[in-house]
Design an enzyme around this catalytic site. Structure first.
Site, PDB file in Angstrom:
ATOM      1  N   PHE A 298       0.749  -0.794  -0.268  1.00 46.60           N
ATOM      2  CA  PHE A 298      -0.452  -0.292  -0.157  1.00 46.60           C
ATOM      3  C   PHE A 298       1.041   0.690  -0.307  1.00 46.60           C
ATOM      4  O   PHE A 298       2.062   1.078   0.989  1.00 46.60           O
ATOM      5  CB  PHE A 298      -0.675   0.257   1.342  1.00 46.60           C
ATOM      6  CG  PHE A 298      -1.813   0.832   1.349  1.00 46.60           C
ATOM      7  CD1 PHE A 298      -2.474   1.616   0.308  1.00 46.60           C
ATOM      8  CD2 PHE A 298      -2.580   0.743   2.621  1.00 46.60           C
ATOM      9  CE1 PHE A 298      -2.507   2.849   0.181  1.00 46.60           C
ATOM     10  CE2 PHE A 298      -3.554   2.020   2.511  1.00 46.60           C
ATOM     11  CZ  PHE A 298      -3.605   2.987   1.728  1.00 46.60           C
ATOM     12  N   CYS A 299       0.997   2.132  -0.660  1.00 50.11           N
ATOM     13  CA  CYS A 299       1.342   3.426  -1.167  1.00 50.11           C
ATOM     14  C   CYS A 299       3.166   3.063  -1.157  1.00 50.11           C
ATOM     15  O   CYS A 299       3.303   2.597  -2.171  1.00 50.11           O
ATOM     16  CB  CYS A 299       1.027   4.399   0.446  1.00 50.11           C
ATOM     17  SG  CYS A 299       0.960   6.324   0.096  1.00 50.11           S
ATOM     18  N   VAL A 300       3.977   3.445  -0.045  1.00 52.39           N
ATOM     19  CA  VAL A 300       5.524   3.908  -0.241  1.00 52.39           C
ATOM     20  C   VAL A 300       5.417   1.971   0.060  1.00 52.39           C
ATOM     21  O   VAL A 300       6.616   1.255  -0.396  1.00 52.39           O
ATOM     22  CB  VAL A 300       5.790   4.060   1.161  1.00 52.39           C
ATOM     23  CG1 VAL A 300       7.551   4.591   0.747  1.00 52.39           C
ATOM     24  CG2 VAL A 300       5.144   5.304   1.164  1.00 52.39           C
TER      25      VAL A 300
END
Length: 566
Positions: A298-300
């Site tokens: 998720f994301c980074v």
């Protein structure tokens, strides 16, 4: 100076004002000096813009003086700053509103007309937008009709409450966005039952208890963003993505990143891969006794996962069966508004300060993200908390949003330079992680990529480009409604929002969207059906988390996630 005295109150207000001003100055400092010069010049090189603006302001003032009403500027639909009836019905407040809107649009037009390079112009736009948002008359007690009315109705009690709220936020060194007393991690947030089955200096690994008689043979390893706490994926029972995955018959493992302090300030990008991602994937596979695992980032966390998968491919380790990327960038050619904060000078300054050891404060990251949406995440709470003396409502997403994390300087600087600044992650062989070259083309496993239309952190077109960089033939892209967080955390029972899907994946994201079909409701069932195809069969659910070698250390959510920024 006695606590509670007028002098103490004034000192607290001055301190708060100084801290907020310093925060804005750090944000606005990203705009180069040439931007200000070009902006100033554009005011004199566009006499038609200047003349039109002054004429409208004179007309507006003349209408007010003569008792007539004239509409020369109106708020955008959904602008809640001017919701009070006085902004519409009272001639004085209507004048204030329109005069402000005219000035705001004049500043925007001047920026658009300024002779600047594209990136410099975006920075100038951002700096102008911060000033425009801050100068809204609704942000000041003397020109906010709702705050004045409330002060009169309560005989000044709302002002006293506002001062008390301000003092509390001065101590917390942040603007309260939610009723923080309503939540506690482990009590009513991050409550999906499980155990910490492993920990090192960087992560705790949580395994959740099965709730179905049988589970997928391959476990699911979730990698959340390291710049936030993992429990965004495990909020309350009714909106927990973790609970949904467990109920769908998966053995779920969660990486819980440590909130970095000075003793951990030496960790690097490779450490996050080696001691975080690789370790979690290997342990989940070992504990579940499976041939492979499924992974989600998720994301980074997705960016880290992408780099890790490239590393596994280079090492010829066929450990991961499928990968899910939620609002993730692997291609940083278009980073949206965040890109305005990153240039050679700013990255070099960070490297000099913390690149060889030190801590990137989570509070600075939180301020930057809030500044991207100041009219949603800053000024409404200034008005509500300080001008009206109210307390913010209890909202789990905003509690999580205020619970940030620090990052180690070397890891953060490497990430900043090689993704946002130089975009090397998606260039085959441009980077070497953990001793092997990074080539995303060699990641040939099935992938599910999810993004959201209104994401201001990961533009959905950038997330879509992930498909082109990976060597996968089995690709699925789903676009959700709403933004970076709310679009992801969308449980089916709520029957909210919608998502878009398409069987074809052309190179152009807009061409994909033109062929996509919109479907009401959550995207979670689409993902669950996709993941079931990569489950590797089923087996009897484990009686308890862990194994003979990896015994439970403590109940979920564990110690690491409870550590808050001091």
């Amino acid at each position: 100076m006695q606590p509670g005295s007028p002098d103490a109150l004034l000192a607290a207000i001055a301190q708060s004002s100084n801290e907020v001003t310093q925060g804005w100055m750090r944000v606005l400092a990203s705009a180069p000096a040439s931007a200000g010069a070009a902006f100033s010049t554009s005011a004199w090189s566009n006499p038609s813009l200047q003349r039109s603006y002054f004429e409208k302001q004179v007309r507006l003032w003349s209408a007010l003086a003569s008792g007539k009403r004239e509409t020369l500027a109106a708020p955008e639909p959904g602008d809640r700053r001017f919701a009070a009836s006085e902004w519409r019905d009272n001639p004085f407040y209507d004048y204030l509103k329109q005069s402000y809107l005219l000035a705001a649009r004049y500043v925007e037009e001047l920026v658009d007309a300024a002779a600047l390079e594209p990136q410099a112009k975006e920075r100038a736009r951002f700096a102008a937008r911060q000033w425009i948002d801050a100068m809204c008359p609704a942000n000041f007690p003397a020109t906010n009709p709702d705050a004045l009315r409330q002060a009169l109705d309560t005989r000044g009690e709302s002002l006293a409450r506002g001062l008390a709220n301000l003092l509390g936020d001065v101590q917390r060194k942040r603007i309260s966005q939610t009723d923080e007393s309503a939540f506690e991690v482990g009590r009513n947030l991050a409550v999906t039952p499980g155990e910490v089955v492993y920990e090192n200096e960087l992560i705790q690994l949580i395994q959740y208890k099965a709730t179905t008689p049988e589970v997928a043979r391959r476990p699911l390893v979730m990698v959340p963003p390291c710049i936030n706490k993992y429990y965004i994926l495990d909020l309350q029972l009714e909106n927990s993505f973790v609970a949904h995955a467990v109920a769908s018959g998966h053995t779920v493992f969660m990486v819980s990143w440590r909130n970095i302090e000075k003793p951990q300030g030496h960790y690097t990008w490779d450490d996050y891969l080696e001691e975080g991602i690789f370790r979690a994937l290997r342990l989940a596979q070992e504990i579940a006794k499976s041939d492979q695992v499924n992974a989600l980032g998720f994301c980074v966390g997705g960016t880290l996962l992408g780099a890790a998968l490239a590393g596994l491919s280079a090492k010829k380790e066929d450990r991961v069966a499928s990968a899910t990327f939620l609002t993730t960038m692997l291609d940083f050619s278009d980073t949206g508004q965040i890109g305005i904060f990153v240039d050679q000078a700013s990255v070099a300054a960070r490297e000099a300060a913390i690149g060889h050891g030190g801590v990137m404060p989570g509070a600075e990251l939180d301020f930057v993200f809030s500044s991207l949406r100041a009219n949603d995440l800053v000024w409404p709470y200034v008005v509500n908390n300080y001008l009206r003396g109210a307390r913010p409502a209890a909202f789990d997403l905003l509690y999580w949003n205020s619970d940030g994390t620090n990052l180690p300087g070397p890891m953060f600087c490497y990430y900043l330079r090689n993704t946002y600044l130089e975009n090397k992650l998606c260039v085959p062989g441009a980077l070497a992680n953990c001793g092997v070259p990074v080539d995303l083309r060699k990641v040939a496993l099935p992938v599910f990529v999810f993004s959201t239309r209104e994401d201001h952190i990961v533009p959905w077109r950038s997330a879509y480009r992930t498909l082109a960089h990976l060597g996968s033939e089995d690709k699925t892209f789903v676009l959700g409604a709403s933004g970076h967080i709310a679009g992801v955390i969308n449980p089916p029972a709520k029957k909210r929002r919608s998502h878009w899907v398409s069987d074809s994946h052309p190179a152009d994201p807009q061409a994909w969207f033109g062929n996509a079909v919109e479907t009401p409701g959550s995207w979670w069932p689409v993902w669950s059906d996709w993941l079931a195809r990569h489950a590797g069969g089923t087996r009897k659910a484990p009686a308890k988390p862990g194994s003979a070698k990896y015994k439970p250390i403590e109940p979920a959510p564990g110690r690491y996630v409870k550590q808050r920024i001091h």
